[in-house]
Design a protein around this motif. Structure first.
Motif, PDB file in Angstrom:
ATOM      1  N   PHE A   1     -34.053  24.548  20.447  1.00  0.00           N
ATOM      2  CA  PHE A   1     -33.965  24.590  18.744  1.00  0.00           C
ATOM      3  C   PHE A   1     -33.829  23.298  18.313  1.00  0.00           C
ATOM      4  O   PHE A   1     -33.248  22.508  18.887  1.00  0.00           O
ATOM      5  CB  PHE A   1     -33.040  25.367  18.125  1.00  0.00           C
ATOM      6  N   SER A   2     -34.513  22.961  17.398  1.00  0.00           N
ATOM      7  CA  SER A   2     -34.063  21.628  16.442  1.00  0.00           C
ATOM      8  C   SER A   2     -33.350  22.293  15.278  1.00  0.00           C
ATOM      9  O   SER A   2     -33.723  23.287  14.308  1.00  0.00           O
ATOM     10  CB  SER A   2     -35.214  21.008  15.877  1.00  0.00           C
ATOM     11  N   VAL A   3     -32.162  21.815  15.122  1.00  0.00           N
ATOM     12  CA  VAL A   3     -31.017  22.158  13.869  1.00  0.00           C
ATOM     13  C   VAL A   3     -30.726  21.173  13.199  1.00  0.00           C
ATOM     14  O   VAL A   3     -30.162  20.019  13.763  1.00  0.00           O
ATOM     15  CB  VAL A   3     -29.860  23.163  14.482  1.00  0.00           C
TER      16      VAL A   3
ATOM     17  N   SER B   1     -24.296  22.765   1.914  1.00  0.00           N
ATOM     18  CA  SER B   1     -25.214  21.992   2.746  1.00  0.00           C
ATOM     19  C   SER B   1     -26.202  23.388   3.046  1.00  0.00           C
ATOM     20  O   SER B   1     -25.935  24.547   2.910  1.00  0.00           O
ATOM     21  CB  SER B   1     -24.970  21.369   3.936  1.00  0.00           C
ATOM     22  N   CYS B   2     -27.452  22.814   3.575  1.00  0.00           N
ATOM     23  CA  CYS B   2     -28.571  23.680   4.187  1.00  0.00           C
ATOM     24  C   CYS B   2     -28.850  23.566   5.482  1.00  0.00           C
ATOM     25  O   CYS B   2     -28.525  22.449   6.024  1.00  0.00           O
ATOM     26  CB  CYS B   2     -29.592  24.039   3.357  1.00  0.00           C
ATOM     27  N   LEU B   3     -28.922  24.598   6.504  1.00  0.00           N
ATOM     28  CA  LEU B   3     -29.654  24.582   7.719  1.00  0.00           C
ATOM     29  C   LEU B   3     -30.997  24.738   7.535  1.00  0.00           C
ATOM     30  O   LEU B   3     -31.457  25.460   7.192  1.00  0.00           O
ATOM     31  CB  LEU B   3     -28.883  25.347   8.543  1.00  0.00           C
ATOM     32  N   GLN B   4     -31.837  23.926   8.628  1.00  0.00           N
ATOM     33  CA  GLN B   4     -33.064  23.696   8.639  1.00  0.00           C
ATOM     34  C   GLN B   4     -33.293  24.044  10.237  1.00  0.00           C
ATOM     35  O   GLN B   4     -32.827  23.071  11.233  1.00  0.00           O
ATOM     36  CB  GLN B   4     -33.774  22.767   8.225  1.00  0.00           C
ATOM     37  N   VAL B   5     -33.904  25.223  10.729  1.00  0.00           N
ATOM     38  CA  VAL B   5     -33.846  25.517  12.143  1.00  0.00           C
ATOM     39  C   VAL B   5     -35.222  25.934  12.550  1.00  0.00           C
ATOM     40  O   VAL B   5     -35.928  26.635  11.670  1.00  0.00           O
ATOM     41  CB  VAL B   5     -33.020  26.942  12.546  1.00  0.00           C
ATOM     42  N   LYS B   6     -35.593  25.326  13.679  1.00  0.00           N
ATOM     43  CA  LYS B   6     -36.932  25.622  14.260  1.00  0.00           C
ATOM     44  C   LYS B   6     -36.904  25.689  15.809  1.00  0.00           C
ATOM     45  O   LYS B   6     -36.280  24.661  16.485  1.00  0.00           O
ATOM     46  CB  LYS B   6     -37.873  24.368  13.671  1.00  0.00           C
ATOM     47  N   ARG B   7     -37.577  26.778  16.226  1.00  0.00           N
ATOM     48  CA  ARG B   7     -37.791  26.529  17.821  1.00  0.00           C
ATOM     49  C   ARG B   7     -38.678  25.716  18.326  1.00  0.00           C
ATOM     50  O   ARG B   7     -39.648  25.446  17.737  1.00  0.00           O
ATOM     51  CB  ARG B   7     -38.044  28.115  18.142  1.00  0.00           C
ATOM     52  N   LEU B   8     -38.328  24.881  19.425  1.00  0.00           N
ATOM     53  CA  LEU B   8     -39.071  23.874  19.839  1.00  0.00           C
ATOM     54  C   LEU B   8     -39.796  24.061  21.088  1.00  0.00           C
ATOM     55  O   LEU B   8     -40.916  23.362  21.579  1.00  0.00           O
ATOM     56  CB  LEU B   8     -38.159  22.601  20.348  1.00  0.00           C
TER      57      LEU B   8
END
Length: 556
Positions: A390-392, A431-438
């Protein structure tokens, strides 16, 4: 008064024009086929030679253009009853008559058939009288079928080399209303229907069906051909009411009612009650979790574009890059797809679009983020049901903007069912988290803003509400252990109670025997204010007092 007369005359003229236009759409009628020549020219018909003689050299000045001024081909109809009409090819030729021309030969040939020829010969007296003039010959005895192509050849008699007119003609198709009512090859019947959506039924009625023949009806899916969905229904020719009821399962746009007469090679008519129901096509999306493949196959042929998109909080689905495919009939597939509730399919046909989110209602979600709040900080952990990368990133949203600007990004590798800490303590407040599977090709980019640090919160999920499964590994083992302790305690208590009762029986038996020194043979403690501990289990002292009272009575 003059105005009224003018109005009536205009209406009458309009009616006559409409009647003439309506009549022009039909074919001309003939009582019987015949051969006709210009007035003053006498002609008769005879078969052509079986073995025609070779052509002769034409006289000076004769050519195709000088002899044949015009040849016109058309179709007429000959009827023996309301539904017993046949089509005939009418050949009308205008030619410049010469004394060396004794007649004309007309030949017709159709695909797969032999050539048919006939000679229209002129009498000597009439051709000498009409020589040098333009004459007209006409024949309408060639029978043709609807949509049939005919090759026509017109020659002089005798045949002069190079003086030949050749043309091709196609008979009218069955789309003409005149043919559909009167020519048996074109009579299909007219279908009308009523829809009962609650019972999923179609009530079908037939009009103008071919006389003296049964009629077939069925439901079919229309493609290049109409593929039947069940058995045919037969309407008997003897039935007064020509109607029946057909059951359907889904109102697809390609679902049609097909009807035809019970004759060989009968033409068929189709009506499609749900042809505008395109929204029925966007179902049947399947996902293979092992392969990570998202698939959809249209139930009907359709020209559409399919794209993967991410649905936002405002309901707008934003297209993912390089995730669009065009479809007509074939199955479309997207490989390496992350099954997230915000990942959807958008279908576009013409100017309309429809969105379907296959993972929105399912319980399967591959991963989630869990946040634990402590004293002034938040701990973030990644939990995944599969091994993934993941990209966090930490990001901040501006006021009035939906875009989250990333300030710090981490790549996290998570093993199956093993929580991984993100080591972002003290950085997540406000803050906010931005998560995407790589490790997939198509994935949603999920943004979730955290609570403020001065708010108390327990363990909670960030990405989805389905985090209860992570607590199962704590609650279930604790419950099992507690149940085991209770069961062991009850069993030991029962065993100790049985042991005490047996011991009391032995002490009571000692008092009835003859004793020389009761203090040594049967000694029972009398003053005992505390319970006795046997094997780690507390035993009540009431049993001890009962034994002491019995011992005192025996001693007295």
């Amino acid at each position: 008064m003059i105005l009224w007369v003018a109005l009536l005359m205009s209406l009458c003229c309009l009616g006559l024009l409409n009647g003439a236009a309506a009549g022009s759409t039909g074919l001309g009628r003939i009582e019987q086929c015949d051969t006709r020549c210009s007035q003053g020219l006498q002609c008769k018909t005879k078969p052509d030679y079986l073995f025609p003689p070779p052509c002769q050299n034409p006289a000076e000045g004769l050519s195709t253009s000088s002899v044949f001024q015009n040849v016109n081909l058309s179709t007429v109809m000959r009827c023996e009853g309301r539904q017993k009409c046949s089509l005939h090819l009418r050949i009308k030729a205008k030619l410049h008559l010469n004394e060396s021309i004794h007649g004309v030969s007309i030949c017709t040939v159709t695909t797969g058939m032999m050539s048919t020829c006939r000679i229209l010969s002129f009498t000597r007296a009439s051709r000498q009288r009409m020589s040098g003039l333009q004459v007209e010959v006409e024949n309408d005895c060639t029978v043709v079928s609807p949509s049939q192509q005919v090759k026509v050849t017109v020659k002089t008699v005798p045949s002069y080399c190079g003086i030949t007119w050749t043309g091709t003609y196609e008979a009218p198709k069955c789309i003409s209303g005149d043919l559909q009512r009167h020519v048996p090859e074109c009579i299909t019947g007219r279908l009308s229907y009523d829809i009962n959506p609650q019972r999923k039924e179609l009530s079908v009625s037939v009009a103008d069906m071919l006389e003296d023949h049964n009629y077939h009806l069925r439901l079919c899916h229309k493609d290049f051909i109409c593929i039947g969905t069940g058995a045919n229904t037969v309407i008997k020719k003897e039935e007064l009411v020509k109607s029946t009821t057909l059951q359907y399962s889904r109102p697809l746009p390609c679902l049609c009612i097909e009807g035809w007469s019970a004759v060989t090679d009968a033409p068929r008519v189709q009506v499609c009650p749900f042809k505008d129901r395109l929204e029925e096509l966007w179902f049947g999306i399947t996902f293979d979790p092992l392969e990570g493949t998202l698939s959809w196959e249209p139930a009907c042929r359709v020209t559409a574009a399919v794209v993967l998109c991410q649905e936002g909080e405002d309901g707008v689905c934003v297209d993912l890059p390089h995730a669009s495919q065009n479809v007509s009939r074939e199955k479309i597939t997207f490989t390496k797809v992350d099954p997230h509730p915000q990942l959807c399919m958008k279908f576009t046909a013409g100017a309309q679009s429809w969105t379907r989110c296959p993972f929105a209602e399912t319980r399967f979600q591959a991963w989630e983020v869990v946040v634990t709040r402590g004293q002034g900080h938040q701990d973030v952990k990644m939990l995944s049901q599969i091994t993934a990368t993941f990209s966090v990133g930490l990001c901040e949203k501006s006021k009035g903007s939906a875009v989250c600007q990333t300030t710090e990004t981490h790549t996290i590798h998570v093993e199956k069912n093993k929580a991984v800490g993100l080591n972002m303590a003290g950085k997540l407040c406000d803050s906010c988290l931005q998560v995407k599977r790589l490790d997939v090709e198509f994935a949603a980019t999920v943004v979730h803003c955290l609570q403020q640090c001065n708010q108390s919160s327990q363990l909670r999920p960030v990405i989805s509400s389905q985090s209860s499964w992570s607590l199962t590994w704590v609650v279930v083992p604790a419950g099992v252990c507690l149940s085991g302790i209770i069961i062991v305690t009850v069993v030991l208590h029962v065993l100790l109670t049985v042991h005490q009762r047996r011991k009391q029986k032995r002490n009571g038996g000692c008092a009835f025997e003859k004793q020389t020194d009761p203090a040594f043979d049967c000694v029972v403690p009398v003053l005992q204010t505390k319970p006795v501990l046997h094997g780690g289990v507390l035993v009540p002292d009431s049993l001890q007092y009962v034994n002491a009272e019995r011992a005192n009575l025996i001693s007295d």
